[in-house]
Design a protein around this motif. Structure first.
Motif, short mmCIF file in Angstrom:
data_model
loop_
_atom_site.label_atom_id
_atom_site.label_comp_id
_atom_site.label_asym_id
_atom_site.label_seq_id
_atom_site.Cartn_x
_atom_site.Cartn_y
_atom_site.Cartn_z
N PRO A 164 -18.46 -26.17 15.79
CA PRO A 164 -17.80 -24.99 16.36
C PRO A 164 -18.04 -24.94 17.87
N SER A 165 -17.00 -24.58 18.63
CA SER A 165 -17.16 -24.48 20.08
C SER A 165 -16.59 -23.15 20.56
N PHE A 166 -17.13 -22.68 21.68
CA PHE A 166 -16.69 -21.40 22.24
C PHE A 166 -17.06 -21.35 23.72
N SER A 167 -16.45 -20.41 24.42
CA SER A 167 -16.70 -20.22 25.85
C SER A 167 -16.71 -18.74 26.14
N PHE A 168 -17.42 -18.37 27.21
CA PHE A 168 -17.42 -16.97 27.64
C PHE A 168 -16.28 -16.69 28.61
N ASN A 169 -15.47 -17.72 28.94
CA ASN A 169 -14.32 -17.59 29.84
C ASN A 169 -14.68 -16.95 31.18
N ASP A 170 -15.87 -17.30 31.70
CA ASP A 170 -16.23 -16.82 33.03
C ASP A 170 -15.67 -17.76 34.09
N LYS A 171 -16.18 -17.70 35.31
CA LYS A 171 -15.61 -18.45 36.42
C LYS A 171 -15.51 -19.95 36.13
N HIS A 172 -16.55 -20.56 35.56
CA HIS A 172 -16.55 -21.99 35.29
C HIS A 172 -16.40 -22.33 33.81
N GLY A 173 -16.38 -21.32 32.97
CA GLY A 173 -16.18 -21.57 31.55
C GLY A 173 -14.77 -22.07 31.28
N ILE A 174 -14.65 -23.10 30.48
CA ILE A 174 -13.34 -23.61 30.14
C ILE A 174 -12.65 -22.58 29.25
N THR A 175 -11.46 -22.19 29.63
CA THR A 175 -10.73 -21.19 28.87
C THR A 175 -10.27 -21.80 27.55
N LYS A 176 -10.88 -21.34 26.48
CA LYS A 176 -10.51 -21.84 25.17
C LYS A 176 -10.90 -20.81 24.13
N GLU A 177 -10.14 -20.77 23.10
CA GLU A 177 -10.45 -19.91 21.96
C GLU A 177 -11.53 -20.59 21.13
N PRO A 178 -12.37 -19.81 20.44
CA PRO A 178 -13.34 -20.45 19.55
C PRO A 178 -12.61 -21.36 18.55
N PHE A 179 -13.16 -22.54 18.35
CA PHE A 179 -12.49 -23.53 17.52
C PHE A 179 -13.54 -24.39 16.83
N ILE A 180 -13.24 -24.88 15.63
CA ILE A 180 -14.16 -25.76 14.90
C ILE A 180 -13.56 -27.16 14.86
N TYR A 181 -14.27 -28.11 15.50
CA TYR A 181 -13.85 -29.50 15.52
C TYR A 181 -14.65 -30.28 14.48
N PRO A 182 -14.04 -31.17 13.74
CA PRO A 182 -14.83 -32.09 12.90
C PRO A 182 -15.39 -33.19 13.81
N TYR A 183 -16.44 -33.87 13.35
CA TYR A 183 -16.93 -35.03 14.08
C TYR A 183 -17.40 -36.10 13.11
N ILE A 184 -17.38 -37.34 13.61
CA ILE A 184 -17.89 -38.49 12.86
C ILE A 184 -18.51 -39.44 13.88
N SER A 185 -19.66 -40.01 13.53
CA SER A 185 -20.38 -40.89 14.45
C SER A 185 -20.92 -42.10 13.71
N PHE A 186 -21.00 -43.21 14.46
CA PHE A 186 -21.60 -44.45 13.96
C PHE A 186 -22.54 -44.95 15.05
N GLY A 187 -23.71 -45.43 14.66
CA GLY A 187 -24.62 -45.90 15.69
C GLY A 187 -25.82 -46.64 15.13
N TYR A 188 -26.85 -46.70 15.97
CA TYR A 188 -28.07 -47.44 15.62
C TYR A 188 -29.28 -46.54 15.89
N SER A 189 -30.24 -46.58 14.99
CA SER A 189 -31.46 -45.82 15.09
C SER A 189 -32.63 -46.79 15.27
N PHE A 190 -33.51 -46.48 16.20
CA PHE A 190 -34.67 -47.36 16.45
C PHE A 190 -35.94 -46.58 16.69
#
Length: 190
Positions: A164-190
């Motif tokens: 989920p992402s959101f912004s306070f829409n202040d001077k530098h806040g990116i103007t966007k409505e609250p939204f839920i993005y899916p994510y998927i990641s692949f990597g290496y653990s050490f």
């Protein structure tokens, strides 16, 4: 309203962390550093992140990364295109477990992005650009992660969840409505 949502998200992360936490003394020395490629989520489109625990036995950790975003809208009267580099910074919590973990995180995505707007006019069945503007600026927004993390004994890392992402829409806040993005990641653990 959004500030209350932000405080509620912080509270929920704390509650989940206490519910799913096991005794940190029994948290075995495991692979505590990770590098991965993330699609969507806090990375917007695609990004690379480094993730580590604060100490080798701690379920608490952090993430820093770099990501790229490109997108836009196309309309008859105007065309809007955005692109930029963003830097996700996050504090996260992993439940104890050998390979399978619940992942909870809260962070901010800081970035430099360019917005290009072209105004279009129709003439003789063709569209012609009559004016355009371009603006490069700094912006940020907040995000949280709720997901599943798998770390194999050989180091393969897999993550999937919702951000989920959101912004306070202040001077530098990116103007966007609250939204839920899916994510998927692949990597290496050490």
């Amino acid at each position: 309203m959004i500030k209350k949502g932000f405080l509620l998200a912080l509270f929920a992360i704390g509650v989940f962390a206490n519910i799913f936490a096991q005794d940190t003394l029994s948290f075995k020395k495991t692979r505590d550093k990770n590098i991965y490629i993330e699609f969507l989520g806090a990375s917007n489109l695609i990004g690379v992140s480094f993730d580590s625990r604060f100490t080798p036995i701690s379920p608490w950790g952090y993430r820093i990364g770099i990501s790229y975003f490109q997108g836009g809208d196309s309309f008859i009267k105007a065309s809007n295109s955005n692109r930029g580099l963003f830097f996700p910074i996050e504090v996260n919590f992993l439940t104890s477990g050998n390979k399978h973990k619940l992942e909870l995180g809260l962070g901010s995505n800081l970035g430099i992005y360019n917005e290009h707007i072209s105004f279009i006019e129709e003439s003789k069945e063709q569209y012609e650009t009559i004016s355009s503007t371009s603006n490069t600026t700094f912006g940020y927004y907040f995000f949280s992660n709720i997901g599943y993390r798998y770390i194999s004994t050989k180091g393969f890392l897999f993550r999937i969840g919702l951000s989920p992402s959101f912004s306070f829409n202040d001077k530098h806040g990116i103007t966007k409505e609250p939204f839920i993005y899916p994510y998927i990641s692949f990597g290496y653990s050490f």
